[in-house]
Design a protein around this motif. Structure first.
Motif, PDB file in Angstrom:
ATOM      1  N   PRO A 178      -6.345   0.444 -32.803  1.00  0.00           N
ATOM      2  CA  PRO A 178      -5.090   0.459 -32.051  1.00  0.00           C
ATOM      3  C   PRO A 178      -5.053  -0.652 -31.004  1.00  0.00           C
ATOM      4  O   PRO A 178      -6.004  -0.839 -30.243  1.00  0.00           O
ATOM      5  N   ARG A 179      -3.964  -1.399 -30.979  1.00  0.00           N
ATOM      6  CA  ARG A 179      -3.796  -2.514 -30.045  1.00  0.00           C
ATOM      7  C   ARG A 179      -2.697  -2.141 -29.042  1.00  0.00           C
ATOM      8  O   ARG A 179      -1.543  -1.910 -29.428  1.00  0.00           O
ATOM      9  N   ARG A 193      -8.609   5.787 -24.072  1.00  0.00           N
ATOM     10  CA  ARG A 193      -9.876   5.424 -24.726  1.00  0.00           C
ATOM     11  C   ARG A 193     -10.539   6.661 -25.336  1.00  0.00           C
ATOM     12  O   ARG A 193     -11.074   6.608 -26.449  1.00  0.00           O
ATOM     13  N   PHE A 208      -8.281   7.823 -28.517  1.00  0.00           N
ATOM     14  CA  PHE A 208      -8.043   6.946 -29.663  1.00  0.00           C
ATOM     15  C   PHE A 208      -9.254   6.040 -29.864  1.00  0.00           C
ATOM     16  O   PHE A 208      -9.456   5.055 -29.140  1.00  0.00           O
ATOM     17  N   VAL A 215      -9.675   1.768 -29.693  1.00  0.00           N
ATOM     18  CA  VAL A 215      -8.522   1.140 -29.050  1.00  0.00           C
ATOM     19  C   VAL A 215      -8.947  -0.102 -28.277  1.00  0.00           C
ATOM     20  O   VAL A 215     -10.067  -0.187 -27.771  1.00  0.00           O
TER      21      VAL A 215
END
Length: 349
Positions: free
Chosen positions: A136-137, A165, A168, A171
């Motif tokens: 995930p960005r 954090r 996910f 990330v």
């Protein structure tokens, strides 16, 4: 002297629906003679003219002791600009105003579900490839160009990033903004370099993307799965490149530009929100109630929940609207000034 009203090749390469712009310099309005000359260089006839008449403040408001000299000077310059253009420029189809309410002439109007698309140039897309990441960005904008009182404290950002954090795996956060403004460029004024370093230092998964330039920032945002930020003008660009915006709402204005892109606004528990342009409390330098750690920190579980929705590719704009409507219904806020994305009452903003 104001630049000549011409368009250089490539000026609007990211916004091909703009064919020409005509700019004047606020410093031209330091006195009326140079102001008149600047207005005279503009085309004198337009189809429509939309003005912001809130700049025509009475003298007692211009003399407000809480205004600093720069802000007072800018307000005077804007007022003179508005008076001169109102007197000289001709609208052949109609005039209107943007504030305090939007009054549009016949022929113009807000159309729900309209999407504005900005085309990021290829060279900027290539620049953003350096930020490739498989997980995930998340692009993070700590705040805009206003004072710190409108934005979260570093302690809150630290907790928000930690919670994301934990929720996910894999990330990565791309922290962006402007540390060093060029000319009159706005910058992340509410945070010192030390504060920015503190947030950058919260983990190896936080990447420094400051001072990379506007179009590179947009390319970065376009590559990210979402943007998280408080309410700032710059953040409205995220939906223009198709990136969902998770907003830490609170402050002077609600969100009012949704662009048919999924979104999530974490509403505060404050019956006076939105304050509609007024300071809260009047003249105070205290952080706004919605941004104080003791209030914002309670919203962190909702931040995570909102992010989970936005990371789901099946979460649609219509579902985002329904969720926003439900959140407004149970929020302790001033509902009279919270427009829905599909509601023509957005025109009041």
């Amino acid at each position: 002297m104001s630049p000549s009203p011409t368009v250089r090749p490539g000026d609007h390469q990211g916004c091909p629906w703009i064919t020409a712009t005509y700019a004047v310099d606020l410093e031209d309005f330091n006195d009326l003679d140079t102001g008149r000359a600047a207005v005279a260089r503009l085309p004198q006839r337009w189809d429509y003219i939309i003005e912001d008449t809130t700049v025509l403040l009475p003298q007692d408001e211009l003399d407000d002791p809480y205004l600093d000299d720069v802000e007072r000077a800018v307000r005077r310059q804007l007022a003179d600009y508005c008076r001169l253009t109102s007197a000289v420029l001709v609208a052949t189809k109609g005039r209107g105003t943007t504030s305090p309410t939007l009054s549009l002439p016949a022929g113009l109007g807000y159309r729900p579900r309209t999407r504005v698309t900005m085309s990021v140039p290829a060279e900027n897309k290539a620049f953003a490839e350096r930020y490739a990441h498989d997980g995930p960005r998340v692009c993070v904008l700590l705040g805009g160009s206003d004072g710190y009182y409108r934005y979260p404290a570093v302690s809150s950002w630290t907790k928000i990033l930690r919670a994301i954090r934990d929720a996910f795996a894999g990330v990565k956060f791309f922290l962006t903004g402007v540390r060093t403004p060029v000319g009159r460029q706005t910058h992340t004024a509410g945070y010192s370099d030390e504060a920015i370093r503190q947030v950058l230092g919260t983990g190896s998964d936080v990447v420094d993307c400051y001072d990379i330039g506007l179009w590179n920032q947009l390319a970065l945002i376009e590559r990210c799965h979402l943007l998280i930020s408080p309410h700032t003008g710059f953040s409205f660009l995220a939906p223009c490149v198709g990136t969902p915006w998770l907003t830490l709402s609170g402050g002077h204005w609600p969100e009012y530009f949704f662009n048919d892109v999924p979104f999530y606004s974490v509403l505060p528990d404050d019956p006076e929100f939105p304050y509609r342009g007024t300071l809260y409390p009047e003249g105070s330098t205290d952080r706004l109630p919605s941004m104080r750690p003791e209030n914002l920190d309670r919203k962190i579980p909702e931040v995570v929940a909102g992010m989970r929705l936005l990371l789901n590719p099946e979460f649609t704009f219509d579902q985002a609207v329904d969720r926003y409507r439900a959140n407004i219904a149970r929020a302790n806020v001033n509902r009279d000034y919270l427009p829905l994305p599909t509601d023509p009452s957005l025109a009041s903003f």
